[in-house]
Design a protein around this motif. Structure first.
Motif, PDB file in Angstrom:
ATOM      1  N   UNK A   1       0.833  -1.200   0.000  1.00 14.09           N
ATOM      2  CA  UNK A   1       0.000   0.000   0.000  1.00 14.09           C
ATOM      3  C   UNK A   1       0.870   1.254   0.000  1.00 14.09           C
ATOM      4  N   UNK A   2       1.858   1.300   0.872  1.00 19.03           N
ATOM      5  CA  UNK A   2       2.684   2.502   1.001  1.00 19.03           C
ATOM      6  C   UNK A   2       3.736   2.646  -0.092  1.00 19.03           C
ATOM      7  N   UNK A   3       4.089   1.559  -0.747  1.00 18.48           N
ATOM      8  CA  UNK A   3       5.050   1.638  -1.852  1.00 18.48           C
ATOM      9  C   UNK A   3       4.362   1.808  -3.203  1.00 18.48           C
ATOM     10  N   UNK A   4       3.029   1.836  -3.212  1.00 17.42           N
ATOM     11  CA  UNK A   4       2.278   2.015  -4.448  1.00 17.42           C
ATOM     12  C   UNK A   4       2.273   0.791  -5.345  1.00 17.42           C
ATOM     13  N   UNK A   5       2.470  -0.375  -4.759  1.00 19.98           N
ATOM     14  CA  UNK A   5       2.509  -1.611  -5.559  1.00 19.98           C
ATOM     15  C   UNK A   5       1.290  -2.488  -5.279  1.00 19.98           C
ATOM     16  N   UNK A   6       0.178  -1.849  -4.993  1.00 18.84           N
ATOM     17  CA  UNK A   6      -1.077  -2.569  -4.775  1.00 18.84           C
ATOM     18  C   UNK A   6      -2.007  -2.233  -5.925  1.00 18.84           C
ATOM     19  N   UNK A   7      -2.444  -3.253  -6.654  1.00 16.97           N
ATOM     20  CA  UNK A   7      -3.259  -3.042  -7.840  1.00 16.97           C
ATOM     21  C   UNK A   7      -4.254  -4.190  -7.974  1.00 16.97           C
ATOM     22  N   UNK A   8      -5.544  -3.928  -7.825  1.00 17.24           N
ATOM     23  CA  UNK A   8      -6.533  -5.005  -7.904  1.00 17.24           C
ATOM     24  C   UNK A   8      -6.667  -5.626  -9.294  1.00 17.24           C
ATOM     25  N   UNK A   9      -6.088  -5.003 -10.300  1.00 14.43           N
ATOM     26  CA  UNK A   9      -6.176  -5.530 -11.662  1.00 14.43           C
ATOM     27  C   UNK A   9      -4.949  -6.335 -12.081  1.00 14.43           C
ATOM     28  N   UNK A  10      -4.001  -6.515 -11.191  1.00 14.31           N
ATOM     29  CA  UNK A  10      -2.780  -7.261 -11.500  1.00 14.31           C
ATOM     30  C   UNK A  10      -2.657  -8.405 -10.502  1.00 14.31           C
ATOM     31  N   UNK A  11      -2.694  -9.636 -10.984  1.00 13.19           N
ATOM     32  CA  UNK A  11      -2.681 -10.810 -10.106  1.00 13.19           C
ATOM     33  C   UNK A  11      -1.414 -10.940  -9.271  1.00 13.19           C
ATOM     34  N   UNK A  12      -0.354 -10.235  -9.659  1.00 15.17           N
ATOM     35  CA  UNK A  12       0.876 -10.245  -8.863  1.00 15.17           C
ATOM     36  C   UNK A  12       0.891  -9.124  -7.832  1.00 15.17           C
ATOM     37  N   UNK A  13       0.037  -8.104  -8.018  1.00 16.01           N
ATOM     38  CA  UNK A  13       0.052  -6.941  -7.139  1.00 16.01           C
ATOM     39  C   UNK A  13      -1.259  -6.720  -6.397  1.00 16.01           C
ATOM     40  N   UNK A  14      -2.182  -7.661  -6.501  1.00 16.05           N
ATOM     41  CA  UNK A  14      -3.428  -7.558  -5.754  1.00 16.05           C
ATOM     42  C   UNK A  14      -3.172  -8.010  -4.318  1.00 16.05           C
ATOM     43  N   UNK A  15      -4.203  -8.153  -3.527  1.00 15.54           N
ATOM     44  CA  UNK A  15      -4.018  -8.567  -2.131  1.00 15.54           C
ATOM     45  C   UNK A  15      -3.334  -9.925  -2.046  1.00 15.54           C
ATOM     46  N   UNK A  16      -3.877 -10.910  -2.737  1.00 17.49           N
ATOM     47  CA  UNK A  16      -3.305 -12.261  -2.674  1.00 17.49           C
ATOM     48  C   UNK A  16      -1.946 -12.304  -3.359  1.00 17.49           C
ATOM     49  N   UNK A  17      -1.795 -11.608  -4.459  1.00 20.03           N
ATOM     50  CA  UNK A  17      -0.502 -11.567  -5.140  1.00 20.03           C
ATOM     51  C   UNK A  17       0.599 -11.063  -4.222  1.00 20.03           C
ATOM     52  N   UNK A  18       0.302 -10.037  -3.455  1.00 17.27           N
ATOM     53  CA  UNK A  18       1.283  -9.517  -2.509  1.00 17.27           C
ATOM     54  C   UNK A  18       1.529 -10.481  -1.358  1.00 17.27           C
TER      55      UNK A  18
ATOM     56  N   UNK B   1       1.411 -13.593  -1.524  1.00 19.02           N
ATOM     57  CA  UNK B   1       2.180 -14.710  -2.084  1.00 19.02           C
ATOM     58  C   UNK B   1       3.464 -14.225  -2.768  1.00 19.02           C
ATOM     59  N   UNK B   2       4.025 -13.151  -2.276  1.00 19.81           N
ATOM     60  CA  UNK B   2       5.322 -12.651  -2.746  1.00 19.81           C
ATOM     61  C   UNK B   2       5.329 -12.307  -4.228  1.00 19.81           C
ATOM     62  N   UNK B   3       4.280 -11.649  -4.674  1.00 17.18           N
ATOM     63  CA  UNK B   3       4.123 -11.192  -6.057  1.00 17.18           C
ATOM     64  C   UNK B   3       4.153 -12.328  -7.068  1.00 17.18           C
ATOM     65  N   UNK B   4       3.525 -13.408  -6.694  1.00 23.57           N
ATOM     66  CA  UNK B   4       3.373 -14.581  -7.547  1.00 23.57           C
ATOM     67  C   UNK B   4       1.920 -14.635  -8.006  1.00 23.57           C
ATOM     68  N   UNK B   5       1.678 -14.948  -9.274  1.00 25.49           N
ATOM     69  CA  UNK B   5       0.302 -14.992  -9.767  1.00 25.49           C
ATOM     70  C   UNK B   5      -0.211 -16.409 -10.027  1.00 25.49           C
ATOM     71  N   UNK B   6       0.490 -17.416  -9.572  1.00 28.26           N
ATOM     72  CA  UNK B   6       0.052 -18.790  -9.831  1.00 28.26           C
ATOM     73  C   UNK B   6      -1.291 -19.101  -9.169  1.00 28.26           C
ATOM     74  N   UNK B   7      -1.668 -18.354  -8.144  1.00 28.97           N
ATOM     75  CA  UNK B   7      -2.931 -18.582  -7.447  1.00 28.97           C
ATOM     76  C   UNK B   7      -4.139 -18.372  -8.363  1.00 28.97           C
TER      77      UNK B   7
END
Length: 149
Positions: A18-35, A37-43
């Motif tokens: 949130x504070x680094x600006x790397x939260x994005x609900x449209x990116x599976x690596x940067x959404x809540x779960x993506x973050x 899971x260490x910016x992994x989108x396999x989920x």
């Protein structure tokens, strides 16, 4: 309040995103779960629809094998993501996910994170650390004022 390691790790990662600006609900690596899971989108392969809480075949296999991803089961991950999207103003349905216009606004993202923290708290069976309703509970305030008088 005692929390689990998975809870603390998840909240820390979401706070940083949130504070680094790397939260994005449209990116599976940067959404809540993506973050979480260490910016992994396999989920995202565990469901067929963005925002769905229904596991597909791949998700069911992982769930039935008892697999955990940074401490969370596949169904828990989908619940976390759905709460994030709903908190960000997405409308989730069985066959669609409607994106709001301001999905990257800081206030919208904060609302999404508040929902996620509530979900994480519920999954761990602890009190929601984002809940401040007790501050507005007049019965408690009246009791405190009577005790101090």
């Amino acid at each position: 309040m005692k929390t689990s390691k998975r809870f603390e790790n998840a909240v820390r990662k979401l706070y940083l995103a949130f504070h680094e600006g790397t939260l994005n609900p449209e990116d599976c690596k940067q959404c809540a779960v993506g973050n979480i899971l260490d910016n992994n989108d396999s989920w995202r392969h565990m469901t067929d629809l963005h925002g769905s809480t229904k596991l597909n075949y791949v998700g069911l296999v992982h769930q039935n094998l008892g697999r955990k991803f940074n401490g969370y089961s596949p169904i828990e991950l989908l619940q976390i993501e759905a709460s994030f999207l709903e908190g960000c103003g997405y409308r989730l349905g069985r066959t669609y996910c409607h994106k709001p216009d301001l999905y990257k606004n800081q206030e919208v993202l904060f609302n999404g994170l508040s929902e996620v923290v509530g979900t994480l708290s519920k999954l761990d069976g602890i009190k929601n650390i984002m809940d401040c309703s007790f501050l507005f509970d007049y019965e408690i305030k009246d009791k405190l004022n009577l005790q101090g008088a």
